[in-house]
Design an enzyme around this catalytic site. Sequence first.
Site, PDB file in Angstrom:
ATOM      1  N   PHE A  93       0.810  -1.218   0.000  1.00 32.93           N
ATOM      2  CA  PHE A  93       0.000   0.000   0.000  1.00 32.93           C
ATOM      3  C   PHE A  93       0.844   1.269   0.000  1.00 32.93           C
ATOM      4  O   PHE A  93       0.336   2.358   0.250  1.00 32.93           O
ATOM      5  CB  PHE A  93      -0.978   0.007   1.180  1.00 32.93           C
ATOM      6  CG  PHE A  93      -1.735  -1.266   1.346  1.00 32.93           C
ATOM      7  CD1 PHE A  93      -2.464  -1.793   0.293  1.00 32.93           C
ATOM      8  CD2 PHE A  93      -1.712  -1.966   2.530  1.00 32.93           C
ATOM      9  CE1 PHE A  93      -3.151  -2.985   0.421  1.00 32.93           C
ATOM     10  CE2 PHE A  93      -2.390  -3.159   2.673  1.00 32.93           C
ATOM     11  CZ  PHE A  93      -3.118  -3.669   1.613  1.00 32.93           C
ATOM     12  N   ILE A 152       3.235  -7.911  -5.808  1.00 31.42           N
ATOM     13  CA  ILE A 152       2.841  -7.361  -4.509  1.00 31.42           C
ATOM     14  C   ILE A 152       1.441  -7.823  -4.102  1.00 31.42           C
ATOM     15  O   ILE A 152       0.802  -7.213  -3.248  1.00 31.42           O
ATOM     16  CB  ILE A 152       2.927  -5.825  -4.504  1.00 31.42           C
ATOM     17  CG1 ILE A 152       1.992  -5.208  -5.548  1.00 31.42           C
ATOM     18  CG2 ILE A 152       4.355  -5.374  -4.739  1.00 31.42           C
ATOM     19  CD1 ILE A 152       1.931  -3.689  -5.505  1.00 31.42           C
ATOM     20  N   GLY A 153       0.985  -8.903  -4.731  1.00 30.49           N
ATOM     21  CA  GLY A 153      -0.340  -9.409  -4.421  1.00 30.49           C
ATOM     22  C   GLY A 153      -1.400  -8.991  -5.412  1.00 30.49           C
ATOM     23  O   GLY A 153      -2.565  -9.348  -5.273  1.00 30.49           O
ATOM     24  N   LEU A 160      -7.357  -6.989 -18.722  1.00 33.37           N
ATOM     25  CA  LEU A 160      -6.636  -8.193 -19.136  1.00 33.37           C
ATOM     26  C   LEU A 160      -7.101  -9.437 -18.402  1.00 33.37           C
ATOM     27  O   LEU A 160      -7.076 -10.538 -18.958  1.00 33.37           O
ATOM     28  CB  LEU A 160      -5.130  -8.004 -18.912  1.00 33.37           C
ATOM     29  CG  LEU A 160      -4.461  -6.858 -19.664  1.00 33.37           C
ATOM     30  CD1 LEU A 160      -2.975  -6.829 -19.368  1.00 33.37           C
ATOM     31  CD2 LEU A 160      -4.692  -6.985 -21.171  1.00 33.37           C
ATOM     32  N   ASN A 161      -7.487  -9.287 -17.141  1.00 30.94           N
ATOM     33  CA  ASN A 161      -7.927 -10.422 -16.340  1.00 30.94           C
ATOM     34  C   ASN A 161      -9.067  -9.953 -15.455  1.00 30.94           C
ATOM     35  O   ASN A 161      -8.840  -9.367 -14.388  1.00 30.94           O
ATOM     36  CB  ASN A 161      -6.761 -10.960 -15.495  1.00 30.94           C
ATOM     37  CG  ASN A 161      -7.094 -12.261 -14.789  1.00 30.94           C
ATOM     38  OD1 ASN A 161      -8.170 -12.428 -14.226  1.00 30.94           O
ATOM     39  ND2 ASN A 161      -6.149 -13.190 -14.805  1.00 30.94           N
ATOM     40  N   PRO A 162     -10.331 -10.172 -15.877  1.00 26.45           N
ATOM     41  CA  PRO A 162     -11.464  -9.627 -15.120  1.00 26.45           C
ATOM     42  C   PRO A 162     -11.504 -10.071 -13.664  1.00 26.45           C
ATOM     43  O   PRO A 162     -11.893  -9.306 -12.784  1.00 26.45           O
ATOM     44  CB  PRO A 162     -12.681 -10.160 -15.896  1.00 26.45           C
ATOM     45  CG  PRO A 162     -12.170 -10.387 -17.290  1.00 26.45           C
ATOM     46  CD  PRO A 162     -10.745 -10.826 -17.132  1.00 26.45           C
ATOM     47  N   LYS A 163     -11.095 -11.302 -13.394  1.00 25.90           N
ATOM     48  CA  LYS A 163     -11.123 -11.805 -12.019  1.00 25.90           C
ATOM     49  C   LYS A 163     -10.183 -10.995 -11.127  1.00 25.90           C
ATOM     50  O   LYS A 163     -10.563 -10.553 -10.032  1.00 25.90           O
ATOM     51  CB  LYS A 163     -10.728 -13.281 -12.005  1.00 25.90           C
ATOM     52  CG  LYS A 163     -10.731 -13.921 -10.632  1.00 25.90           C
ATOM     53  CD  LYS A 163     -10.358 -15.399 -10.744  1.00 25.90           C
ATOM     54  CE  LYS A 163     -10.393 -16.088  -9.389  1.00 25.90           C
ATOM     55  NZ  LYS A 163     -10.064 -17.531  -9.507  1.00 25.90           N
ATOM     56  N   GLN A 207      -9.080  -6.334  -7.418  1.00 30.03           N
ATOM     57  CA  GLN A 207      -8.369  -5.098  -7.099  1.00 30.03           C
ATOM     58  C   GLN A 207      -9.342  -3.989  -6.703  1.00 30.03           C
ATOM     59  O   GLN A 207      -9.097  -3.261  -5.735  1.00 30.03           O
ATOM     60  CB  GLN A 207      -7.542  -4.656  -8.308  1.00 30.03           C
ATOM     61  CG  GLN A 207      -6.268  -5.446  -8.509  1.00 30.03           C
ATOM     62  CD  GLN A 207      -5.191  -5.020  -7.538  1.00 30.03           C
ATOM     63  OE1 GLN A 207      -4.605  -3.954  -7.653  1.00 30.03           O
ATOM     64  NE2 GLN A 207      -4.932  -5.859  -6.551  1.00 30.03           N
ATOM     65  N   GLU A 266      -5.393   1.413  -7.844  1.00 32.12           N
ATOM     66  CA  GLU A 266      -5.677   2.465  -6.870  1.00 32.12           C
ATOM     67  C   GLU A 266      -6.994   3.185  -7.078  1.00 32.12           C
ATOM     68  O   GLU A 266      -7.523   3.797  -6.147  1.00 32.12           O
ATOM     69  CB  GLU A 266      -4.520   3.476  -6.864  1.00 32.12           C
ATOM     70  CG  GLU A 266      -3.266   2.865  -6.285  1.00 32.12           C
ATOM     71  CD  GLU A 266      -2.035   3.729  -6.467  1.00 32.12           C
ATOM     72  OE1 GLU A 266      -1.645   4.400  -5.503  1.00 32.12           O
ATOM     73  OE2 GLU A 266      -1.466   3.713  -7.572  1.00 32.12           O
TER      74      GLU A 266
END
Length: 734
Positions: A256, A482-483, A618-621, A626, A689
């Site tokens: 963060f 970073i996750g 690119l990756n909806p999941k 996020q 963010e």
Amino acid sequence: MTGTVDRTGRSVDRVEGDQKVTGAARYTADLTLPGQVYAALVQSEIPHGLVTEESMRAGAERASAAPGVLHVLTPLNCPPLGVLPEELTWDLPLERRPPLSDMTVQHVGQHMALVVADTAENAAAAAALFELSYERLPAQLDAREVPPARDGQDGPVRHGSYQPDHFVKLSEEKLQDRRGEPPVDAAHRVAARFTTPLNAHYPIELSATIAAWSGDQLTVHDSTRWIAGERAALAAYLGIPEGRVRVLSPLVGGAFGSKSFLWMHVVLCAVAARETGRPVKLVLTRDQMFSSTGHRPRTEQDLVLLADDDGHILSTEHHTLTETSTVAHFCEPVGLSTRFLYESPHLEVSHRTARLNKPTPCFMRGPGEAPGLFALEVAIDELAHQTGLDPLALRLRNHADIDQASGKPWSGKHLLECYHTGAQRFGWQDRPLAPRALRRDGVQVGWGMATATYPGRRMPAGCRVVTAPDGTVRFASATHEIGNGVRTVMTQVAADVTGLPLSRVTFESGDSDFPAAPYSGASQTTATVGSAVHAAATEWKRRLLSLAGDNAQGVDLAALAGTHHDQLTFTARSDAGDQSGQASQSFGAHFCEVEVDEQIGRVSVTRWVAVMDCGRVLNPKLARSQVMGGITFGLGMALLEQVPYDADTAQMIGEYYLPTHADRPEFDVTFVESDDFGLDPIGVRGIGEIGTCGVPAAIANAIFHATGKRLRELPITLEDLMVPYHPPVAEEVG
């Protein structure tokens, strides 16, 4: 592998997901090196003063005699350390003053000594034997009391307040901006002060470092998200070439912002390892994280909106006072969104930063935008109420079609679609205009909304491609996991461009020996590193097809790749792209419902609709995850989070509260997808963010709709909600 297969746009599971959920993922604190010893910090207890030499020597002697202690590092015996070059300190929150360089104290929690012992327990016990005495000096603890800085301050310790003119190295993002002339008169005026508190990052993973020397080569395992910058800063402090420093950080357990820059404990760990000739491991305590790894500083924002009878904004003023330390520069850029979000013929934005005797602040998720949009979006809601307009209608009326700050068109903007889609999904058309009009099960119900925005950024980066004899391909860059799923998304990009199946492509990160990449922050990693991966994959495919020649359709390309793996191993780079003709910004809309029980002062966020415009997804999941995380982060900022300090001693008191699963609303997160190739070749803008931005304002606006109470100070507490509501007294007529 005969053509491009669109593997982006799919909800692919994280490539390291199994490791994480089974506990096999290894973080810095999990590592143990041969011969490793342990360190513990001794920290100051006053905000400003001078440690007496007598107490320092006595503490060092007691600690040195304690069981298992190998070395005690203090200002009295610390080897001289270098000073960072100006390019690392003039607009980044890296400290100008080397650690343990003198006996002065600039803030509570400043590192004053480091104890190295055979076990972590022995190191902590010996560090506790220090009893430092101080010659106290007056401390600057209130930004409002700090006078303007005097000219000529160029030392490592500086005082006074100042006005930075731009954000980090982005000269176009002005922190002081004045355009147009103020109106002579206006039908409507909103003028208010908004305050936000000191927030802590509070990641699950504590900051941890292991430093080890092999001859004159330093290897540092660290929980960091800027290995390239950390290598440069360590080399400068230690007076050695960057090529003799290697930083490893394969997985970071949340950050963060707290792990974006080199902090002083890392330098001391490297010094201690050199002094002892042993690998030294240091894991900060949870309490030390509050004073040693940055935070979001307080802000005090004065905002004035003027509008005509129809609700068209005529003038916007947004003036901010915020804080930094005496040993580093940082400005929370809260007014950046105000410069462009709504049409305003007259605009004034300013920032003043006061140097205080407090720890150094730094970027925190949604830096600037998160606290700045709290003020702006609550003021917009106030203006809507004053003009008798629906809050969404007022925003639509003042929508800005271009970037007013630069005059450039947007590379992509679909905010109006976000508004309309979000309103429809939420049922906003059924919202009564008047506050206190909705109740459920004996409590007040309110609906609020806010606009979200965050810049689209891209910086230069590199990517190495290594093709193995079996035809598998490894992409690597000195970026960080970073996750957020960066390794997964980069694998998808590489597979998409090369045409290889995902099972034959890997992406590695977290090693400063890989081609350079910037810090993982500012929601730029996918656009930045993705551009480098795209360039590398494109070149790989071009070389492969060239090797195949005219027989590409009839050749086993995987086997051909393995045969010519040397020719398919190289490094590619991408630049920052041409951003001169367009402005890049992500947008979104938040709609939320709250329930407020005024008898006990409890607010519950029960429902949330968010629609985001972040370019190609690119990756909806991972993208939805996020945004959900960002909203939860903003919920904590709105209702729970503040670091409580004693105003006189600057000592931390009380506890730091965070949202849990029990605070989670029902989420409806969607995206308005539109490829944005104005920023990068894969059409993306950052997602990490923007989910936080606007969230506190949406909650505050919903609370106003539920209760009629306009709250302008974060966090919103139960005391705020239990204040009796006094409806306006009807004016007597005749």
